[in-house]
Write a protein that holds these residues in place. Structure first.
Motif, PDB file in Angstrom:
ATOM      1  N   TRP A  25       0.845  -1.361   0.051  1.00  0.00           N
ATOM      2  CA  TRP A  25      -0.059  -0.082   0.060  1.00  0.00           C
ATOM      3  C   TRP A  25       0.911   1.382   0.102  1.00  0.00           C
ATOM      4  CZ3 TRP A  25      -3.533  -2.049   4.543  1.00  0.00           C
ATOM      5  CH2 TRP A  25      -4.572  -3.032   3.868  1.00  0.00           C
ATOM      6  N   ALA A  26       1.938   1.238   0.803  1.00  0.00           N
ATOM      7  CA  ALA A  26       2.806   2.378   0.958  1.00  0.00           C
ATOM      8  C   ALA A  26       3.487   2.784  -0.296  1.00  0.00           C
ATOM      9  CB  ALA A  26       3.776   2.337   2.095  1.00  0.00           C
ATOM     10  N   ARG A  27       3.891   1.861  -0.973  1.00  0.00           N
ATOM     11  CA  ARG A  27       4.451   1.645  -2.291  1.00  0.00           C
ATOM     12  C   ARG A  27       4.010   2.393  -3.398  1.00  0.00           C
ATOM     13  NH1 ARG A  27       5.716  -3.135  -2.964  1.00  0.00           N
ATOM     14  NH2 ARG A  27       4.149  -3.658  -4.022  1.00  0.00           N
ATOM     15  N   ASP A  28       2.200   1.890  -3.336  1.00  0.00           N
ATOM     16  CA  ASP A  28       1.329   2.241  -4.339  1.00  0.00           C
ATOM     17  C   ASP A  28       1.010   3.706  -4.072  1.00  0.00           C
ATOM     18  OD1 ASP A  28       1.569  -0.130  -5.542  1.00  0.00           O
ATOM     19  OD2 ASP A  28      -0.431  -0.887  -4.616  1.00  0.00           O
ATOM     20  N   GLN A  29       0.944   4.168  -2.807  1.00  0.00           N
ATOM     21  CA  GLN A  29       0.621   5.234  -2.330  1.00  0.00           C
ATOM     22  C   GLN A  29       1.399   6.434  -2.721  1.00  0.00           C
ATOM     23  OE1 GLN A  29      -0.318   5.070   1.711  1.00  0.00           O
ATOM     24  NE2 GLN A  29      -2.367   3.691   1.228  1.00  0.00           N
ATOM     25  N   ALA A  30       2.839   6.123  -2.634  1.00  0.00           N
ATOM     26  CA  ALA A  30       3.940   6.996  -2.958  1.00  0.00           C
ATOM     27  C   ALA A  30       3.834   7.217  -4.436  1.00  0.00           C
ATOM     28  CB  ALA A  30       5.323   6.481  -2.633  1.00  0.00           C
ATOM     29  N   ALA A  31       3.759   6.222  -5.246  1.00  0.00           N
ATOM     30  CA  ALA A  31       3.818   6.138  -6.734  1.00  0.00           C
ATOM     31  C   ALA A  31       2.616   7.022  -7.263  1.00  0.00           C
ATOM     32  CB  ALA A  31       3.569   4.800  -7.343  1.00  0.00           C
ATOM     33  N   SER A  32       1.366   6.976  -6.591  1.00  0.00           N
ATOM     34  CA  SER A  32       0.176   7.696  -6.995  1.00  0.00           C
ATOM     35  C   SER A  32       0.451   9.334  -6.709  1.00  0.00           C
ATOM     36  CB  SER A  32      -1.018   7.168  -6.067  1.00  0.00           C
ATOM     37  OG  SER A  32      -1.941   8.148  -6.611  1.00  0.00           O
ATOM     38  N   LEU A  33       0.960   9.463  -5.667  1.00  0.00           N
ATOM     39  CA  LEU A  33       1.516  10.986  -5.027  1.00  0.00           C
ATOM     40  C   LEU A  33       2.286  11.524  -6.142  1.00  0.00           C
ATOM     41  CD1 LEU A  33       0.510  13.146  -3.305  1.00  0.00           C
ATOM     42  CD2 LEU A  33       2.447  12.217  -1.632  1.00  0.00           C
ATOM     43  N   THR A  34       3.454  10.588  -6.460  1.00  0.00           N
ATOM     44  CA  THR A  34       4.388  11.204  -7.420  1.00  0.00           C
ATOM     45  C   THR A  34       3.806  11.571  -8.451  1.00  0.00           C
ATOM     46  OG1 THR A  34       6.271   9.442  -6.389  1.00  0.00           O
ATOM     47  CG2 THR A  34       6.440  10.327  -8.841  1.00  0.00           C
ATOM     48  N   GLU A  35       2.775  10.550  -9.274  1.00  0.00           N
ATOM     49  CA  GLU A  35       2.381  11.119 -10.604  1.00  0.00           C
ATOM     50  C   GLU A  35       1.542  12.301 -10.296  1.00  0.00           C
ATOM     51  OE1 GLU A  35      -0.213   8.014 -11.841  1.00  0.00           O
ATOM     52  OE2 GLU A  35       1.304   6.699 -12.079  1.00  0.00           O
ATOM     53  N   TYR A  36       0.773  12.623  -9.089  1.00  0.00           N
ATOM     54  CA  TYR A  36      -0.007  13.750  -8.871  1.00  0.00           C
ATOM     55  C   TYR A  36       1.106  15.098  -8.807  1.00  0.00           C
ATOM     56  CZ  TYR A  36      -2.618  17.661  -6.656  1.00  0.00           C
ATOM     57  OH  TYR A  36      -3.010  18.776  -6.171  1.00  0.00           O
ATOM     58  N   PHE A  37       2.016  14.856  -8.084  1.00  0.00           N
ATOM     59  CA  PHE A  37       3.137  16.123  -7.806  1.00  0.00           C
ATOM     60  C   PHE A  37       3.659  16.548  -9.255  1.00  0.00           C
ATOM     61  CE2 PHE A  37       4.009  15.580  -3.129  1.00  0.00           C
ATOM     62  CZ  PHE A  37       2.676  16.073  -2.790  1.00  0.00           C
ATOM     63  N   ILE A  38       3.997  15.425 -10.131  1.00  0.00           N
ATOM     64  CA  ILE A  38       4.625  15.624 -11.278  1.00  0.00           C
ATOM     65  C   ILE A  38       3.460  16.480 -12.243  1.00  0.00           C
ATOM     66  CG2 ILE A  38       5.063  14.796 -13.545  1.00  0.00           C
ATOM     67  CD1 ILE A  38       6.730  12.428 -11.954  1.00  0.00           C
ATOM     68  N   SER A  39       2.186  16.140 -12.023  1.00  0.00           N
ATOM     69  CA  SER A  39       1.225  16.834 -13.135  1.00  0.00           C
ATOM     70  C   SER A  39       1.115  18.189 -12.529  1.00  0.00           C
ATOM     71  CB  SER A  39      -0.101  15.930 -12.911  1.00  0.00           C
ATOM     72  OG  SER A  39      -0.609  16.057 -11.446  1.00  0.00           O
ATOM     73  N   VAL A  40       1.332  18.450 -11.220  1.00  0.00           N
ATOM     74  CA  VAL A  40       1.063  19.936 -10.896  1.00  0.00           C
ATOM     75  C   VAL A  40       2.296  20.495 -10.574  1.00  0.00           C
ATOM     76  CG1 VAL A  40      -1.088  19.017  -9.522  1.00  0.00           C
ATOM     77  CG2 VAL A  40       0.974  19.259  -8.272  1.00  0.00           C
ATOM     78  N   GLY A  41       3.454  20.142 -11.044  1.00  0.00           N
ATOM     79  CA  GLY A  41       4.710  20.737 -11.092  1.00  0.00           C
ATOM     80  C   GLY A  41       5.499  20.913  -9.765  1.00  0.00           C
ATOM     81  N   ARG A  42       5.012  19.903  -8.810  1.00  0.00           N
ATOM     82  CA  ARG A  42       6.005  19.862  -7.619  1.00  0.00           C
ATOM     83  C   ARG A  42       7.147  19.021  -7.468  1.00  0.00           C
ATOM     84  NH1 ARG A  42       2.054  19.697  -2.346  1.00  0.00           N
ATOM     85  NH2 ARG A  42       4.138  19.742  -1.555  1.00  0.00           N
ATOM     86  N   LEU A  43       7.051  18.223  -8.527  1.00  0.00           N
ATOM     87  CA  LEU A  43       8.112  17.260  -8.747  1.00  0.00           C
ATOM     88  C   LEU A  43       8.851  17.318 -10.238  1.00  0.00           C
ATOM     89  CD1 LEU A  43       7.412  13.893  -6.688  1.00  0.00           C
ATOM     90  CD2 LEU A  43       9.156  15.806  -6.325  1.00  0.00           C
TER      91      LEU A  43
END
Length: 235
Positions: A203-221
Motif C-alpha cells: 500500500w505504501a509503495r502504491d500510495q507513493a507512486a500515485s502521489l508522485t504522479e500527482y506532484f509531477i502533474s501539478v509541477g511539484r516534482l
C-alpha cells in the motif's frame, strides 16, 4: 478477515510510538522527545515511558513552534542523545519480542529517523521492525478517495478520537493507537498483524507512486523524480 466493529484477537494490546524532532529530514535531523507505550483493546494506556533528549544540535525555531521544546530547555533538562536513542530502541525491541504490533502514524518517518540516529551513535539498528500498524497508510488504503488532509489531527477527528495536545509525543502516540483501533472496527483488516504489515508495504509503495504522479502533474516534482515508498524504513 474480521468483520467491522469486531477487533481481531491480535489487537488485544498494541504498542504506540512517536517522536518529536529537530526537523523532517530522517537522515540528518535528531530526536527531541519520544514516547513508547502500550494500549489495551479499549484504548487505555496501561504502560508508558517518555524521553527528553539533548539532540546535540540547535533546535530550529520552526521545530520549537511545533512541539514547544527550545534548545535551551533540551540542553538543560534533556538526557544525552545516545542514551535516549538506545533506550527507545530497546523499549521497541522488547515489545516486538513479545509479538506486540506497534502503532506509529507515518511510521516510515519515525522508524527511519530512529534508524539513522542509532547508526549515528553506534547503537544496534532496528533494521526490519515488525509488525507495525501505520494508521496513515491503512486509512489511505481503505478510504482512498476521501477529500482533505491526512494529518493525524484531521484523521483522528474523522474517527472521533480526541487529540488535545497535537505534536506532543505522548498525545500523538496514544491518539495514533486509538485511530488504529477505530480503523480495525471500521474495516475488515487481515487476520494477523504479520499479514497487515505485509499489505502495508505494498500500500505504501502504491500510495507513493500515485502521489508522485500527482506532484509531477501539478509541477511539484520534475518528471524524473520519485517519492520514496519504502516502508517502514525508507531507503
Amino acid at each position: 478477515m474480521t468483520t467491522p466493529a469486531q477487533l481481531p484477537d491480535w489487537l488485544t494490546r498494541v504498542g504506540v510510538f512517536d517522536l518529536e524532532t529537530t526537523g523532517v529530514d530522517v537522515t540528518s535531523d535528531r530526536i527531541v522527545t519520544a514516547h513508547v507505550g502500550v494500549l489495551d483493546r479499549h484504548g487505555r494506556e496501561i504502560a508508558a515511558r517518555d524521553w527528553l533528549a539533548d539532540p546535540g544540535i540547535a533546535i530550529p525555531d520552526g521545530a520549537t513552534a511545533v512541539h514547544g521544546v527550545t534548545t535551551e530547555h533540551a540542553r538543560a533538562r534533556g538526557r544525552p542523545a545516545h542514551e535516549v536513542v538506545a533506550e527507545v530502541s530497546s523499549a521497541l525491541r522488547m515489545l516486538f519480542a513479545q509479538g506486540m504490533p506497534i502503532v506509529a502514524y507515518n511510521a516510515s518517518y519515525d522508524f527511519s529517523l530512529l534508524a539513522h540516529e542509532a547508526a549515528r551513535h553506534g547503537i544496534p539498528v532496528l533494521s526490519a521492525p515488525q509488525p507495525i500498524i501505520d494508521p496513515l497508510v491503512i486509512d489511505k488504503a481503505y478510504d482512498r478517495y476521501r477529500r482533505g488532509k491526512r494529518t493525524l489531527s484531521v484523521v483522528a477527528e474523522h474517527y472521533a478520537v480526541p487529540l488535545d495536545a497535537a505534536h506532543e509525543a505522548s498525545a500523538d502516540a496514544v491518539a495514533a493507537g486509538r485511530v488504529a483501533l477505530a480503523l480495525a472496527r471500521a474495516y475488515p483488516l487481515p487476520g494477523t498483524a504479520t499479514e497487515l504489515h505485509t499489505q502495508q508495504i505494498g500500500w505504501a509503495r502504491d500510495q507513493a507512486a500515485s502521489l508522485t504522479e500527482y506532484f509531477i502533474s501539478v509541477g511539484r516534482l520534475d518528471p524524473q523524480e520519485t517519492l520514496d515508498g519504502s516502508w517502514p524504513i525508507r531507503t
